[in-house]
Design a protein around this motif. Structure first.
Motif, short mmCIF file in Angstrom:
data_model
loop_
_atom_site.label_atom_id
_atom_site.label_comp_id
_atom_site.label_asym_id
_atom_site.label_seq_id
_atom_site.Cartn_x
_atom_site.Cartn_y
_atom_site.Cartn_z
N GLN A 186 0.96 -1.19 -0.02
CA GLN A 186 0.01 0.06 0.13
C GLN A 186 0.85 1.28 0.04
O GLN A 186 1.73 1.26 0.89
CB GLN A 186 -1.10 0.00 1.16
CG GLN A 186 -1.83 1.22 1.47
CD GLN A 186 -2.59 1.10 2.62
OE1 GLN A 186 -2.60 0.13 3.47
NE2 GLN A 186 -3.45 2.50 3.14
N GLN A 204 6.69 9.54 -1.29
CA GLN A 204 5.48 8.30 -1.43
C GLN A 204 5.62 7.66 0.24
O GLN A 204 6.82 7.30 0.27
CB GLN A 204 5.69 7.47 -2.49
CG GLN A 204 4.66 6.34 -2.45
CD GLN A 204 4.47 5.52 -3.79
OE1 GLN A 204 4.14 6.08 -4.79
NE2 GLN A 204 4.94 4.30 -3.81
N LYS A 240 -8.20 0.26 -7.34
CA LYS A 240 -8.03 1.35 -8.17
C LYS A 240 -7.32 2.53 -7.38
O LYS A 240 -7.47 2.56 -6.22
CB LYS A 240 -9.44 1.82 -8.69
CG LYS A 240 -9.80 1.10 -9.81
CD LYS A 240 -11.17 1.77 -10.55
CE LYS A 240 -11.64 1.18 -11.53
NZ LYS A 240 -12.83 1.69 -12.00
N LYS A 241 -6.80 3.40 -7.94
CA LYS A 241 -6.09 4.50 -7.21
C LYS A 241 -7.28 5.23 -6.93
O LYS A 241 -8.05 5.71 -7.35
CB LYS A 241 -4.98 5.07 -8.20
CG LYS A 241 -4.27 6.46 -7.71
CD LYS A 241 -3.26 6.98 -8.53
CE LYS A 241 -2.45 6.04 -9.22
NZ LYS A 241 -1.30 6.71 -9.94
N ARG A 242 -6.94 5.84 -5.35
CA ARG A 242 -8.16 6.56 -4.81
C ARG A 242 -7.41 7.96 -4.57
O ARG A 242 -6.81 7.66 -3.61
CB ARG A 242 -8.78 5.77 -3.89
CG ARG A 242 -9.99 6.43 -3.45
CD ARG A 242 -11.30 5.97 -4.32
NE ARG A 242 -12.36 6.55 -3.86
CZ ARG A 242 -13.27 5.83 -2.93
NH1 ARG A 242 -13.41 4.74 -2.81
NH2 ARG A 242 -14.39 6.49 -2.73
N THR A 243 -8.08 8.85 -4.92
CA THR A 243 -7.58 10.10 -4.41
C THR A 243 -8.85 11.19 -3.82
O THR A 243 -9.76 11.05 -4.22
CB THR A 243 -6.99 11.12 -5.46
OG1 THR A 243 -6.02 10.25 -6.36
CG2 THR A 243 -6.52 12.46 -5.09
N THR A 297 -3.63 10.53 -2.25
CA THR A 297 -3.68 9.44 -3.15
C THR A 297 -3.22 8.14 -2.41
O THR A 297 -2.18 7.97 -2.09
CB THR A 297 -3.09 9.70 -4.45
OG1 THR A 297 -3.72 10.95 -4.95
CG2 THR A 297 -3.29 8.53 -5.41
N TYR A 298 -4.31 7.08 -2.61
CA TYR A 298 -3.97 5.79 -1.97
C TYR A 298 -3.84 4.88 -3.26
O TYR A 298 -4.72 4.89 -4.27
CB TYR A 298 -5.02 5.11 -1.09
CG TYR A 298 -4.88 5.81 0.26
CD1 TYR A 298 -4.35 5.49 1.37
CD2 TYR A 298 -5.72 6.82 0.47
CE1 TYR A 298 -4.36 6.18 2.61
CE2 TYR A 298 -6.09 7.78 1.56
CZ TYR A 298 -5.28 7.32 2.66
OH TYR A 298 -5.53 7.86 3.97
N LYS A 299 -3.05 3.93 -3.19
CA LYS A 299 -2.89 2.83 -4.07
C LYS A 299 -2.53 1.47 -3.37
O LYS A 299 -1.46 1.51 -2.69
CB LYS A 299 -1.83 3.00 -5.29
CG LYS A 299 -1.84 2.05 -6.07
CD LYS A 299 -3.04 1.74 -7.06
CE LYS A 299 -2.81 0.48 -8.16
NZ LYS A 299 -4.10 0.33 -8.58
N THR A 300 -3.35 0.39 -3.45
CA THR A 300 -3.17 -0.98 -3.00
C THR A 300 -3.10 -2.01 -3.75
O THR A 300 -3.99 -2.07 -4.68
CB THR A 300 -4.07 -0.83 -1.82
OG1 THR A 300 -4.21 0.15 -0.88
CG2 THR A 300 -3.77 -2.37 -0.90
#
Length: 431
Positions: free
Chosen positions: A76, A86, A394-397, A415-418
């Motif tokens: 994550q 990041q 999905k990338k979530r902003t 922005t989160y990406k997992t």
């Protein structure tokens, strides 16, 4: 910064970063099912039917015992709206498990069994100094469900079943930093909440219909359970002596709804070797509107400010969640290559229940795509099942403007990406 920032961590109470379903729901209940995209409602594969559709248990001709374990390895990343490096989640391996034992009558009409599984649980720890440390630094949670189940074949084509769903054990530990003047080190105090959930009971019921050798249908309903922590421990550390009187809370209460799920499934058997399944799961997430914490003692007025003041001698704080009901769609297949070897594959698409502007660090949820593979090898009465899943969120902003507009400034803009990798293995014995 107020106490609501602590509450978003509580959103993971008995949950965590869900491995294969939206929100904080995890469906890793059967190794064969895991390899087929998580389908199982319209099939009668093995004793894991107790979880997917209790009505199908009576149609599982081989009685037996099986045990399985999965390892969830999540990667994550987070980047603040305001730039900077990041941030990546510290790596942890979590091992949800399942155990099933099923038995039946000689006439194959009645079946009963016991299921033990861990549908909620995870460990999350962010890097030191990350931008959201005043919202969450670490969470560790565990849960164990026990489900005694009965199933009966009304005819040779139709069966029904039900089981008690018992939250037998649940524990949560969540932590965050507190910005206060005069704190040693990095200028932050620290708070830790540690509690165990009380035992709660719900139910899981289903119906299974196989009109022909090539078609099967199923439907199931798993009820909502409110997971409650009563008298959990509150521990403050690195608080300046001059502010000690503001941080005297020693216990907390909180409740988290574990939502009801309605599922339908279809199975196709074009020939004796090939089985294809499709499932749709509808989860009633809309019950999760607000997360409320009740603290016994001073939660830090002046350093942490309660949102509702004193109620009955306890500081009360609330945090908006406003989840929406959501669907998960699943498809999978298995093919028997030899008398002993069966291979599987599948996929899923999960629509997130978390609205824009409501994403939290402990469950940075988003629509997710899952791809799965699996295989089984049977030798005599014994068998081994393996599975593997790859889950891409999905990338979530969300921006600061989103948070302000939704009155959710108790979480972090960015922005989160997992991505999650989930290998699994199981052993089974039939008789």
């Amino acid at each position: 910064m107020n106490l609501k920032s602590l509450l978003l961590a509580g959103g993971a109470l008995l949950s965590g970063t869900a491995a294969s379903a939206g929100g904080y729901q995890v469906t890793l209940a059967g190794q064969k099912n895991n390899g087929m995209g998580g389908v199982g409602v319209g099939l009668s594969l093995d004793q894991a039917a107790m979880f997917y559709n209790p009505g199908a248990l009576a149609m599982v001709r081989d009685r037996g015992i099986q045990v399985g374990v999965n390892a969830t390895l999540a990667r994550q990343a987070f980047r603040s709206q305001y730039g900077g490096p990041q941030r990546e989640l510290q790596n942890h391996v979590v091992t949800p498990f399942n155990l099933y034992a099923g038995f039946g009558s000689e006439d194959n009409k009645f079946a009963a069994g016991i299921a033990v599984y861990t549908p909620f649980g995870n460990k999350v720890q962010y890097a030191d100094g990350w931008e959201g440390r005043y919202s969450l630094t670490e969470i560790d949670l565990k849960s164990i469900y026990v489900q005694p189940t009965v199933s009966y074949a009304l005819t040779d084509k139709l069966s029904v079943g039900a089981g008690l769903v018992i939250l037998a054990y649940g524990a949560v530990n969540l932590q965050r930093d507190i910005p206060v003047e005069g704190a040693a080190g990095a200028g932050a105090a620290h708070v830790e909440l540690d509690g165990k959930a009380t035992t709660k009971i719900g139910y899981n019921a289903g119906i299974y219909f196989k009109p022909t050798d090539k078609l099967s249908l199923g439907a199931s309903y798993r009820s909502k359970i409110d997971a409650q922590v009563e008298g959990g421990d509150v521990t403050f550390s690195n608080v300046p002596a001059s502010l000690g009187s503001r941080f005297t809370a020693t216990e907390f209460d909180a409740t988290l709804p574990l939502p009801a799920t309605t599922s339908i499934g279809v199975g196709f058997m074009p020939n004796e070797k090939l089985t294809i399944g499709f499932d749709a799961n509808y989860v009633e997430w809309s019950k999760y509107k607000i997360l409320r914490f009740d603290f016994r003692g001073n939660n830090g007025a002046g350093g942490l400010v309660s949102t509702s003041g004193q109620v009955g001698g306890s500081n009360v704080s609330t945090s908006r969640r406003e989840y929406k009901n959501a669907w998960t769609l699943r498809a999978g297949a298995q093919y028997q290559l030899t008398s002993g070897l069966t291979v599987r594959g599948g996929g899923s698409y999960d629509f997130s229940p978390v609205k824009d502007g409501f994403v939290t660090p402990e469950t940075p949820d988003a629509d997710r795509l899952g791809l799965t593979v699996g295989a089984s090898y049977k030798f005599g009465s014994f068998g081994i099942d393996v599975s593997g899943q790859f889950i891409d969120l999905k990338k979530r902003t969300q921006t600061e403007a989103d948070l302000v507009a939704n009155n959710t400034a108790d979480r972090v803009a960015g922005t989160y990406k997992t991505r999650v990798l989930i290998p699994g293995i199981g052993l089974n014995y039939t008789f």
